[in-house]
Design a protein around this motif. Structure first.
Motif, PDB file in Angstrom:
ATOM      1  N   THR A   3       0.856  -1.195   0.000  1.00  0.00           N
ATOM      2  CA  THR A   3       0.000   0.000   0.000  1.00  0.00           C
ATOM      3  C   THR A   3       0.888   1.239   0.000  1.00  0.00           C
ATOM      4  O   THR A   3       1.749   1.393   0.854  1.00  0.00           O
ATOM      5  CB  THR A   3      -0.924  -0.019   1.223  1.00  0.00           C
ATOM      6  OG1 THR A   3      -1.734  -1.203   1.162  1.00  0.00           O
ATOM      7  CG2 THR A   3      -1.821   1.205   1.248  1.00  0.00           C
ATOM      8  N   ILE A   4       0.651   2.136  -0.962  1.00  0.00           N
ATOM      9  CA  ILE A   4       1.584   3.255  -1.170  1.00  0.00           C
ATOM     10  C   ILE A   4       0.890   4.618  -1.111  1.00  0.00           C
ATOM     11  O   ILE A   4       1.086   5.403  -0.198  1.00  0.00           O
ATOM     12  CB  ILE A   4       2.298   3.115  -2.534  1.00  0.00           C
ATOM     13  CG1 ILE A   4       3.015   1.771  -2.655  1.00  0.00           C
ATOM     14  CG2 ILE A   4       3.265   4.277  -2.742  1.00  0.00           C
ATOM     15  CD1 ILE A   4       4.216   1.625  -1.764  1.00  0.00           C
ATOM     16  N   GLY A   5       0.099   4.936  -2.135  1.00  0.00           N
ATOM     17  CA  GLY A   5      -0.388   6.300  -2.335  1.00  0.00           C
ATOM     18  C   GLY A   5      -1.738   6.552  -1.686  1.00  0.00           C
ATOM     19  O   GLY A   5      -2.546   5.644  -1.516  1.00  0.00           O
ATOM     20  N   GLN A   6      -1.985   7.800  -1.334  1.00  0.00           N
ATOM     21  CA  GLN A   6      -3.289   8.184  -0.787  1.00  0.00           C
ATOM     22  C   GLN A   6      -3.602   9.625  -1.159  1.00  0.00           C
ATOM     23  O   GLN A   6      -2.726  10.484  -1.164  1.00  0.00           O
ATOM     24  CB  GLN A   6      -3.322   7.990   0.728  1.00  0.00           C
ATOM     25  CG  GLN A   6      -2.150   8.592   1.489  1.00  0.00           C
ATOM     26  CD  GLN A   6      -2.302   8.448   2.990  1.00  0.00           C
ATOM     27  OE1 GLN A   6      -3.356   8.727   3.556  1.00  0.00           O
ATOM     28  NE2 GLN A   6      -1.249   8.003   3.653  1.00  0.00           N
ATOM     29  N   GLN A   7      -4.875   9.853  -1.476  1.00  0.00           N
ATOM     30  CA  GLN A   7      -5.346  11.185  -1.827  1.00  0.00           C
ATOM     31  C   GLN A   7      -6.771  11.369  -1.327  1.00  0.00           C
ATOM     32  O   GLN A   7      -7.606  10.465  -1.438  1.00  0.00           O
ATOM     33  CB  GLN A   7      -5.348  11.389  -3.351  1.00  0.00           C
ATOM     34  CG  GLN A   7      -3.977  11.582  -3.955  1.00  0.00           C
ATOM     35  CD  GLN A   7      -3.403  12.954  -3.673  1.00  0.00           C
ATOM     36  OE1 GLN A   7      -4.065  13.969  -3.886  1.00  0.00           O
ATOM     37  NE2 GLN A   7      -2.168  12.989  -3.199  1.00  0.00           N
TER      38      GLN A   7
END
Length: 420
Positions: A228-232
Motif C-alpha cells: 500500500t503506497i499512495g493516498q489522496q
C-alpha cells in the motif's frame, strides 16, 4: 542499504492460509518476513517507447544522498526529505538554495536501523493546513516538525512522532492530514503479522500542545492490499483513495492486479477497520496518485505497465460504481511520483530498475487532450537518474523533481507549457 531486487517472494501465512506477495518499493526491514525468496522482474514489466523530449529551462541543486519527498510552504520556501534529514530550501529564486539541514535526532528514530546509515530514511511529507507542522513519513510512521522552528534552522524543530512500534507496518510511505488538522493517516507499505502482511492505512488522532510539541493517540488501522503506497483525499475530504500495488487476494507472481481502495474518512477517523467503501481495479502495480486541480479526476501511476490512469472522482467515491475509469495513457518507464499543476498532470518516469534503451524524465499530460484523445505521444522533460517525487510551486510556475539516484533536486520552469 539500498534495494537490489524489487520483489520479495511468496510468504505462507499459516494462521490465515494466505500467501502474500511482498515487494521492495522501500527497504525490506530486518527480522520481517522470514520466508523470503528473490524473483526476476514480473513479466508485465517493460521499458516504455521513447518520447519526444521537451526542452524547458531547468537548474539543479546538488544535495546529500537520496532526496525523496518535497513540499512547498510558499513561493519562497520548500522542504525536502534528504536521506535522514529535512532540508529547508530557499526557492525565492529559480535555482533553489539549501538554507538548513535538520538531521533526524536519534530519539526520533522509529523503525529505521541507524540514522548514520545511507538508507532510505525520510520519505513523503505533508503540511498541516495551517502550515504550523510538517509531517514526514518514515520507518513505523511519521516524524513531526514545528515549521516556525524549522524556518530558523533550530535543532529542536522535531516535536513529535506517530509510531505504534510496527504493530500495523514497518515501511511508512505517505502521510495525509485531515482538513481540521486533527487526524493523520499513514500508508504502511508492507504491513505486519497483525495485518496478515497486508499493507494499509494507520490512523492517529493528533493534538498540538501549548509548548508546540505534538502528541498522538493511535486509533488503529485497516489492512487493504499488498504494498500500500499512495493516498489522496477527494475534493470534499469525505473519501480517501488509497493505492495498493497488488490486491489482497493475490496468491502468485502472475496476479498483478492492483486496487484503488475507497475509504470513508469519517469512519476512518474513529473505526478504521470498518471504513472500506469499495475496491476498484487499479491496473498493474498502482503506486502514486494525485487529484486534478479541479477535483474531477484521480490520476494514478501504474509502475509496471508504464501508464497513468484517470478515474472519475465522483464515480470513484460513490458506493456502487465499479468502473470509474476515464482514460489509460502511456508514460515513460516505471512511473512513480505524480502531481497536478493547472491543466496538466506531471509524472516522474523513474526507470528505477535500469532498463536499457530508455530514458528518465517527467512526462507532461495536457488533461483535456488526455481525456479526449486517449493514448498519444505526450512529451517528456529530461531529468537526472531516478526522478522520484514531484512538487509544484504555489504559483504553478516551477516544478521540483527529486532525483533520487543523482543526489539532486531539479527545478523546472514550466511557464512555457501554455504554448505546448
Amino acid at each position: 542499504m539500498a534495494c537490489i531486487s524489487r520483489y520479495l517472494g511468496l510468504l505462507v501465512a499459516a494462521i490465515v492460509g494466505l500467501a502474500a506477495l511482498q515487494c521492495t518499493e522501500a527497504r525490506p526491514w530486518a527480522g520481517h518476513h522470514p520466508l523470503i525468496s528473490r524473483a526476476d522482474p514480473h513479466p508485465c514489466a517493460q521499458a516504455a517507447p521513447a518520447q519526444t523530449q521537451l526542452d524547458l529551462n531547468s537548474t539543479v541543486l546538488s544535495v546529500q544522498s537520496r532526496p525523496w519527498g518535497m513540499v512547498y510552504l510558499d513561493e519562497t520556501i520548500a522542504f525536502a526529505a534528504i536521506n535522514f534529514s529535512v532540508g529547508v530550501l530557499d526557492t525565492s529564486e529559480f535555482t533553489p538554495k539549501l538554507k538548513y539541514m535538520l538531521p533526524l535526532p536519534p530519539a526520533f528514530l522509529i523503525g529505521n536501523d541507524d540514522v548514520d546509515e545511507d538508507g532510505y530514511g525520510l520519505r513523503e511529507m505533508a503540511l498541516t493546513h495551517d502550515k504550523e507542522n510538517l509531517y514526514v513519513a518514515t520507518g513505523y510512521g511519521a516524524v513531526i516538525l514545528d515549521v516556525p522552528r524549522a524556518l530558523l534552522g533550530r535543532n529542536d524543530s522535531y516535536v513529535g512522532v506517530l509510531s505504534s512500534n510496527g504493530v500495523a507496518g514497518r515501511s511508512a510511505i505517505e502521510v495525509s492530514i485531515t482538513a481540521d488538522d486533527k487526524f493523520a493517516f499513514v500508508s504502511q507499505e508492507f504491513g505486519s503479522n497483525t495485518t496478515h502482511d497486508l499493507g494499509g492505512i494507520e490512523v492517529w488522532g493528533i493534538t498540538r500542545q501549548a509548548n508546540r510539541t505534538v502528541t498522538s493517540v493511535h486509533k488503529g488501522f485497516i489492512g487493504l492490499g499488498f504494498r500500500t503506497i499512495g493516498q489522496q483525499f477527494s475534493a470534499d475530504h469525505n473519501r480517501l483513495f488509497v493505492t495498493s500495488e497488488i490486491n489482497g487476494t493475490a496468491r502468485s507472481l502472475n496476479e498483478t492486479g492492483g486496487i484503488i481502495s475507497v475509504l470513508d474518512v469519517a469512519t476512518l477517523r474513529n473505526v478504521p477497520n470498518q471504513s472500506l467503501v469499495k475496491n476498484v481495479a487499479g491496473g498493474c502495480h498502482p503506486v502514486r496518485s494525485v487529484m486534478s486541480v479541479d477535483g474531477k479526476q484521480l490520476w494514478v501511476t501504474t509502475r509496471e505497465s508504464n501508464q497513468v490512469l484517470a478515474f472519475d472522482a465522483v464515480k470513484l467515491a460513490d458506493n456502487t460504481t465499479m468502473d470509474p475509469l476515464l482514460a489509460t495513457l502511456g508514460t515513460g518507464t516505471s512511473p512513480l511520483g505524480i502531481t497536478a499543476i493547472k491543466d496538466y498532470i506531471f509524472v516522474a518516469d523513474s526507470n528505477r530498475f535500469l532498463y536499457s534503451g530508455t530514458t528518465t524524465g517527467v512526462s507532461v499530460f495536457n488533461i483535456r487532450d488526455a481525456l479526449q484523445k486517449g493514448t498519444i505521444n505526450f512529451p517528456q522533460i529530461p531529468t537526472g537518474a531516478f526522478p522520484r517525487s514531484l512538487a509544484a510551486s504555489p504559483s504553478g510556475n516551477t516544478l521540483l523533481v527529486s532525483e533520487f539516484n543523482a543526489s539532486s533536486i531539479r527545478a523546472v520552469d514550466i511557464r512555457a507549457l501554455s504554448a505546448v
